[in-house]
Scaffold this motif. Structure first.
Motif, PDB file in Angstrom:
ATOM      1  N   LEU A 111      48.636  91.643  12.760  1.00 44.59           N
ATOM      2  CA  LEU A 111      48.626  90.572  11.693  1.00 44.59           C
ATOM      3  C   LEU A 111      48.760  89.252  12.875  1.00 44.59           C
ATOM      4  O   LEU A 111      49.759  88.725  12.837  1.00 44.59           O
ATOM      5  CB  LEU A 111      49.803  90.495  10.752  1.00 44.59           C
TER       6      LEU A 111
ATOM      7  N   ALA B 160      45.898  94.859   5.232  1.00 44.55           N
ATOM      8  CA  ALA B 160      46.449  93.887   5.928  1.00 44.55           C
ATOM      9  C   ALA B 160      46.882  92.651   5.360  1.00 44.55           C
ATOM     10  O   ALA B 160      48.008  92.080   5.257  1.00 44.55           O
ATOM     11  CB  ALA B 160      45.564  93.315   7.254  1.00 44.55           C
ATOM     12  N   ASP B 161      46.025  92.159   4.135  1.00 41.84           N
ATOM     13  CA  ASP B 161      46.267  90.784   3.567  1.00 41.84           C
ATOM     14  C   ASP B 161      47.544  91.298   2.676  1.00 41.84           C
ATOM     15  O   ASP B 161      48.144  90.418   2.432  1.00 41.84           O
ATOM     16  CB  ASP B 161      45.068  90.512   2.460  1.00 41.84           C
TER      17      ASP B 161
ATOM     18  N   HIS C  92      50.692  91.228   4.930  1.00 40.96           N
ATOM     19  CA  HIS C  92      50.868  89.828   5.279  1.00 40.96           C
ATOM     20  C   HIS C  92      51.478  89.047   4.016  1.00 40.96           C
ATOM     21  O   HIS C  92      52.318  88.339   4.214  1.00 40.96           O
ATOM     22  CB  HIS C  92      49.676  89.098   5.891  1.00 40.96           C
TER      23      HIS C  92
ATOM     24  N   GLN D 197      47.738  86.014  12.438  1.00 36.57           N
ATOM     25  CA  GLN D 197      47.930  85.165  11.597  1.00 36.57           C
ATOM     26  C   GLN D 197      49.487  85.079  11.246  1.00 36.57           C
ATOM     27  O   GLN D 197      49.817  84.045  10.761  1.00 36.57           O
ATOM     28  CB  GLN D 197      47.046  84.577  10.574  1.00 36.57           C
ATOM     29  N   TRP D 198      50.064  85.914  11.312  1.00 35.05           N
ATOM     30  CA  TRP D 198      51.489  86.046  10.757  1.00 35.05           C
ATOM     31  C   TRP D 198      52.661  85.748  11.761  1.00 35.05           C
ATOM     32  O   TRP D 198      52.670  85.867  12.860  1.00 35.05           O
ATOM     33  CB  TRP D 198      52.042  87.462  10.358  1.00 35.05           C
ATOM     34  N   GLN D 199      53.614  84.826  11.250  1.00 33.47           N
ATOM     35  CA  GLN D 199      54.832  84.349  11.985  1.00 33.47           C
ATOM     36  C   GLN D 199      55.808  84.511  11.273  1.00 33.47           C
ATOM     37  O   GLN D 199      56.190  83.370  10.450  1.00 33.47           O
ATOM     38  CB  GLN D 199      54.389  82.938  12.702  1.00 33.47           C
TER      39      GLN D 199
ATOM     40  N   THR E 215      56.412  84.330   5.554  1.00 36.18           N
ATOM     41  CA  THR E 215      57.144  83.610   6.676  1.00 36.18           C
ATOM     42  C   THR E 215      58.544  84.061   6.409  1.00 36.18           C
ATOM     43  O   THR E 215      59.484  83.052   7.110  1.00 36.18           O
ATOM     44  CB  THR E 215      57.123  82.079   6.463  1.00 36.18           C
TER      45      THR E 215
ATOM     46  N   LEU F 152      53.518  94.862  14.646  1.00 33.82           N
ATOM     47  CA  LEU F 152      53.054  93.892  13.587  1.00 33.82           C
ATOM     48  C   LEU F 152      52.316  92.723  14.007  1.00 33.82           C
ATOM     49  O   LEU F 152      51.310  92.515  13.092  1.00 33.82           O
ATOM     50  CB  LEU F 152      54.201  93.616  12.700  1.00 33.82           C
TER      51      LEU F 152
ATOM     52  N   LEU G  97      55.201  90.077   3.750  1.00 33.76           N
ATOM     53  CA  LEU G  97      56.001  89.568   4.672  1.00 33.76           C
ATOM     54  C   LEU G  97      56.150  87.809   4.767  1.00 33.76           C
ATOM     55  O   LEU G  97      57.101  87.248   4.840  1.00 33.76           O
ATOM     56  CB  LEU G  97      55.605  89.856   5.880  1.00 33.76           C
TER      57      LEU G  97
END
Length: 200
Positions: free
Chosen positions: A106, A78-79, A82, A108-110, A87, A102, A85
């Motif tokens: 994830l 996952a890390d 992330h 915490q991902w935006q 931002t 996704l 990807l």
């Protein structure tokens, strides 16, 4: 279209295990730089799902439980996903699906924004009977000679989607025009609706 005006953008595709909601079994993320897919910095991961792959899903993408048995679990990669990807903007075909899956994996991902080649194709090629990835590949005839794997694998589908995005971008003069045509309402990067000046 001046591709140098584009922000960081990765074309993504995911494959799942066939359950609802799905567990991921494959993720691909392919940067587009200077109007070309950059396979040298792309990321691709196979991952062992928490729940078994259904026969229907395995029949589509060919990723069986046996093939995935020794792959890392999602928490192990996952890390990395992330990190690639970040931002950046992402692009996918029928992007609601890839973004939703996704984002669930994830939390915490935006991304900065989400382009949808399905929405873009409907705006660019009006009147087609179908807008599936296969139908658009047949319509546009992108160069897929260097596409990895095969159709319905995340790496192939991301590469094909990237080539379709690049081909359709030629119909637009600016990045903002592309965004207006390609970002679904409610997803990151969607243009703000014009405000009625008569309202407080």
């Amino acid at each position: 279209m001046n591709f140098s005006s584009w922000p960081e953008l990765l074309v993504v595709d995911v494959e799942g295990n066939g359950t609802n909601p799905p567990d991921l079994v494959e993720v691909a993320a392919l940067p587009v730089r200077d109007g070309q897919p950059d396979t040298s910095t792309a990321g691709a991961w196979l991952t062992r799902p928490r729940r078994p792959v259904t026969p229907v899903a395995a029949g589509i993408h060919g990723l069986t439980n046996e093939r995935l048995a020794n792959k890392p679990g999602w928490e192990e990669i996952a890390d990395q996903v992330h990190g690639l990807l970040g931002t950046s903007w992402i692009c996918a075909h029928n992007a609601h699906v890839d973004y939703k899956v996704l984002a669930a994996h994830l939390p915490q991902w935006q991304p900065a924004g989400v382009l949808d080649t399905l929405r873009l194709a409907r705006a660019t090629y009006r009147g087609l009977p179908k807008y599936s990835l296969d139908a658009l590949i047949e319509q546009v005839q992108p160069d897929l000679a260097h596409a990895p794997a095969q159709r319905h694998r995340a790496t192939y589908d991301a590469y094909a989607t990237a080539q379709l995005l690049i081909a359709m971008a030629a119909h637009y003069d600016t990045w903002d025009q592309l965004v207006a045509a390609a970002v679904p309402p409610g997803l990151p990067g969607a243009p703000e609706p014009a405000k009625d000046p008569t309202l407080w």
